[in-house]
Write a protein that holds these residues in place. Structure first.
Motif, mmCIF file in Angstrom:
data_model
loop_
_atom_site.group_PDB
_atom_site.id
_atom_site.type_symbol
_atom_site.label_atom_id
_atom_site.label_comp_id
_atom_site.label_asym_id
_atom_site.label_seq_id
_atom_site.Cartn_x
_atom_site.Cartn_y
_atom_site.Cartn_z
ATOM 1 N N MET A 1 24.404 49.443 49.852
ATOM 2 C CA MET A 1 25.444 49.494 48.859
ATOM 3 C C MET A 1 26.542 48.517 49.280
ATOM 4 O O MET A 1 26.965 48.507 50.427
ATOM 5 N N LYS A 2 26.983 47.672 48.358
ATOM 6 C CA LYS A 2 28.034 46.707 48.630
ATOM 7 C C LYS A 2 29.215 46.954 47.711
ATOM 8 O O LYS A 2 29.052 47.381 46.576
ATOM 9 N N LYS A 3 30.386 46.623 48.219
ATOM 10 C CA LYS A 3 31.586 46.693 47.387
ATOM 11 C C LYS A 3 31.595 45.502 46.454
ATOM 12 O O LYS A 3 31.086 44.431 46.775
ATOM 13 N N THR A 4 32.193 45.678 45.295
ATOM 14 C CA THR A 4 32.359 44.574 44.356
ATOM 15 C C THR A 4 33.830 44.431 44.010
ATOM 16 O O THR A 4 34.616 45.360 44.150
ATOM 17 N N VAL A 5 34.160 43.213 43.556
ATOM 18 C CA VAL A 5 35.534 42.883 43.210
ATOM 19 C C VAL A 5 35.520 42.283 41.815
ATOM 20 O O VAL A 5 34.669 41.452 41.489
ATOM 21 N N ASN A 6 36.445 42.709 40.966
ATOM 22 C CA ASN A 6 36.599 42.090 39.654
ATOM 23 C C ASN A 6 37.557 40.908 39.802
ATOM 24 O O ASN A 6 38.677 41.086 40.274
ATOM 25 N N VAL A 7 37.097 39.719 39.426
ATOM 26 C CA VAL A 7 37.931 38.526 39.549
ATOM 27 C C VAL A 7 37.913 37.742 38.250
ATOM 28 O O VAL A 7 37.017 37.873 37.429
ATOM 29 N N ASN A 8 38.919 36.925 38.089
ATOM 30 C CA ASN A 8 39.031 36.036 36.948
ATOM 31 C C ASN A 8 38.897 34.616 37.479
ATOM 32 O O ASN A 8 39.767 34.138 38.192
ATOM 33 N N ILE A 9 37.804 33.958 37.126
ATOM 34 C CA ILE A 9 37.553 32.599 37.594
ATOM 35 C C ILE A 9 37.512 31.683 36.385
ATOM 36 O O ILE A 9 36.677 31.852 35.505
ATOM 37 N N GLY A 10 38.408 30.729 36.360
ATOM 38 C CA GLY A 10 38.439 29.783 35.258
ATOM 39 C C GLY A 10 38.644 30.443 33.911
ATOM 40 O O GLY A 10 38.141 29.974 32.901
ATOM 41 N N GLY A 11 39.365 31.565 33.884
ATOM 42 C CA GLY A 11 39.653 32.253 32.635
ATOM 43 C C GLY A 11 38.580 33.230 32.202
ATOM 44 O O GLY A 11 38.696 33.847 31.151
ATOM 45 N N ALA A 12 37.517 33.374 33.000
ATOM 46 C CA ALA A 12 36.440 34.301 32.649
ATOM 47 C C ALA A 12 36.339 35.406 33.701
ATOM 48 O O ALA A 12 36.429 35.126 34.891
ATOM 49 N N PRO A 13 36.138 36.653 33.259
ATOM 50 C CA PRO A 13 36.031 37.747 34.223
ATOM 51 C C PRO A 13 34.622 37.818 34.827
ATOM 52 O O PRO A 13 33.624 37.602 34.131
ATOM 53 N N PHE A 14 34.560 38.118 36.127
ATOM 54 C CA PHE A 14 33.293 38.265 36.824
ATOM 55 C C PHE A 14 33.378 39.440 37.787
ATOM 56 O O PHE A 14 34.448 39.763 38.297
ATOM 57 N N ILE A 15 32.220 40.031 38.048
ATOM 58 C CA ILE A 15 32.098 41.033 39.101
ATOM 59 C C ILE A 15 31.411 40.326 40.257
ATOM 60 O O ILE A 15 30.301 39.807 40.110
ATOM 61 N N VAL A 16 32.105 40.288 41.400
ATOM 62 C CA VAL A 16 31.622 39.533 42.550
ATOM 63 C C VAL A 16 31.492 40.483 43.726
ATOM 64 O O VAL A 16 32.397 41.283 43.979
ATOM 65 N N ASP A 17 30.345 40.400 44.455
ATOM 66 C CA ASP A 17 30.240 41.269 45.627
ATOM 67 C C ASP A 17 31.168 40.754 46.724
ATOM 68 O O ASP A 17 31.597 39.610 46.708
ATOM 69 N N GLU A 18 31.513 41.619 47.657
ATOM 70 C CA GLU A 18 32.551 41.346 48.646
ATOM 71 C C GLU A 18 32.235 40.112 49.505
ATOM 72 O O GLU A 18 33.115 39.298 49.768
ATOM 73 N N ASP A 19 30.988 39.953 49.931
ATOM 74 C CA ASP A 19 30.614 38.797 50.739
ATOM 75 C C ASP A 19 30.775 37.500 49.946
ATOM 76 O O ASP A 19 31.291 36.505 50.444
ATOM 77 N N ALA A 20 30.327 37.526 48.705
ATOM 78 C CA ALA A 20 30.433 36.347 47.856
ATOM 79 C C ALA A 20 31.895 36.006 47.584
ATOM 80 O O ALA A 20 32.276 34.824 47.567
ATOM 81 N N TYR A 21 32.726 37.028 47.397
ATOM 82 C CA TYR A 21 34.154 36.805 47.162
ATOM 83 C C TYR A 21 34.793 36.105 48.370
ATOM 84 O O TYR A 21 35.560 35.172 48.219
ATOM 85 N N GLY A 22 34.453 36.573 49.567
ATOM 86 C CA GLY A 22 34.987 35.949 50.782
ATOM 87 C C GLY A 22 34.584 34.492 50.887
ATOM 88 O O GLY A 22 35.402 33.624 51.218
#
Length: 172
Positions: A1-22
């Motif tokens: 199980m991984k944590k996810t982060v909601n981010v706004n990239i270039g004006g679009a919302p994405f759900i990104v896992d914690e490793d990918a966000y880092g």
């Protein structure tokens, strides 16, 4: 199980896992420090929009989370941060180096401690050898009121704040 982060990239919302966000944050910071100061915001916005396009093209109904593999793919498409030139300033996440802007505080050390971390904290604060501080403290304890001073410092000096976990560096 991984944590996810909601981010706004270039004006679009994405759900990104914690490793990918880092990885993505480190990559964007490395690009930002390499820009020359002219139109930095616009350039960073263009890069984010390109990353959002890559993510949108790769995300399917099955997998709606951006993972490390997708971030690596986007970095491969856009190019290494080194391709944007040499660093022109320090990373925003880095601690300030020695100098007048650096705010120093005395803490008990979390890493260098035998009893309470007082000697380790004094050594880090004064930037002198830890062994020397420990020897001096032992001499104070043997020949005077050092034990009482140590106990008071143990009570008064706060414990060093825990640092955030460093994200793994992205791999090519």
């Amino acid at each position: 199980m991984k944590k996810t982060v909601n981010v706004n990239i270039g004006g679009a919302p994405f759900i990104v896992d914690e490793d990918a966000y880092g990885m993505l944050k480190k990559y964007l910071n490395e690009i930002e420090i390499r820009l020359d100061g002219v139109d930095d915001k616009e350039t960073m916005q263009d890069i984010e929009i390109r990353i959002a396009d890559i993510f949108n093209g790769a995300i399917s109904a099955q997998s709606q989370v951006v993972d490390a593999a997708l971030v690596k793919r986007a970095i491969a498409i856009i190019g290494s941060a080194r391709e944007f030139g040499e660093p022109r300033r320090s990373l925003p996440d880095q601690e300030p180096g020695p100098g007048p802007d650096r705010q120093r505080r005395l803490y008990r050390s979390r890493r260098e401690k035998i009893i309470g971390g007082v000697c380790g904290g004094i050594a880090e604060y004064s930037e002198i050898d830890l062994t020397l501080v420990r020897v001096l403290m032992a001499l104070f304890i043997i020949f005077g009121v050092g034990l009482m001073v140590y106990i008071v410092m143990w009570i008064i000096i706060p414990l060093e704040p825990a640092k955030q976990e460093n994200y793994n560096e992205y791999r090519r």
